[in-house]
Scaffold this active site. Structure first.
Site, PDB file in Angstrom:
ATOM      1  N   ASP A   1       0.859  -1.185   0.000  1.00  0.00           N
ATOM      2  CA  ASP A   1       0.000   0.000   0.000  1.00  0.00           C
ATOM      3  C   ASP A   1       0.895   1.234   0.000  1.00  0.00           C
ATOM      4  O   ASP A   1       2.122   1.137  -0.048  1.00  0.00           O
ATOM      5  CB  ASP A   1      -0.973  -0.003   1.187  1.00  0.00           C
ATOM      6  CG  ASP A   1      -0.275  -0.024   2.540  1.00  0.00           C
ATOM      7  OD1 ASP A   1       0.907   0.366   2.623  1.00  0.00           O
ATOM      8  OD2 ASP A   1      -0.915  -0.432   3.527  1.00  0.00           O
ATOM      9  N   SER A   2       0.288   2.408   0.053  1.00  0.00           N
ATOM     10  CA  SER A   2       1.083   3.638  -0.057  1.00  0.00           C
ATOM     11  C   SER A   2       2.089   3.777   1.083  1.00  0.00           C
ATOM     12  O   SER A   2       3.203   4.257   0.880  1.00  0.00           O
ATOM     13  CB  SER A   2       0.171   4.861  -0.125  1.00  0.00           C
ATOM     14  OG  SER A   2      -0.665   4.915   1.011  1.00  0.00           O
TER      15      SER A   2
END
Length: 80
Positions: free
Chosen positions: A38-39
């Site tokens: 994910d980010s």
């Protein structure tokens, strides 16, 4: 440092961070699709790359790195 040496080092970092078998990682491995990053994972990984290779990766450039191959190419072309 050759591209193969950069790949090997990045491969090792990825294997540790994402808990995957190093032999499964290729230049085409996608951080988001194949490693489910994910980010936050991506930001942390970019910081690890900066530490490991002693270079700064601007946010604009980091956003463009989506595969292992792109990371290898970026590091290889920006080595001191």
């Amino acid at each position: 440092m050759t591209k193969q040496e950069v790949f090997d080092k990045i491969n090792s970092l990825i294997a540790d961070k994402f808990e995957v078998e190093p032999s499964t990682i290729t230049r085409e491995t996608s951080f988001t699709k194949d490693l489910d990053a994910d980010s936050i994972d991506l930001v942390e990984f970019v910081l690890e790359l900066e530490d490991a290779f002693g270079s700064e990766i601007p946010d604009d450039d980091a956003e463009k790195i989506t595969t292992v191959g792109e990371a290898v190419d970026y590091i290889s072309s920006h080595q001191k």
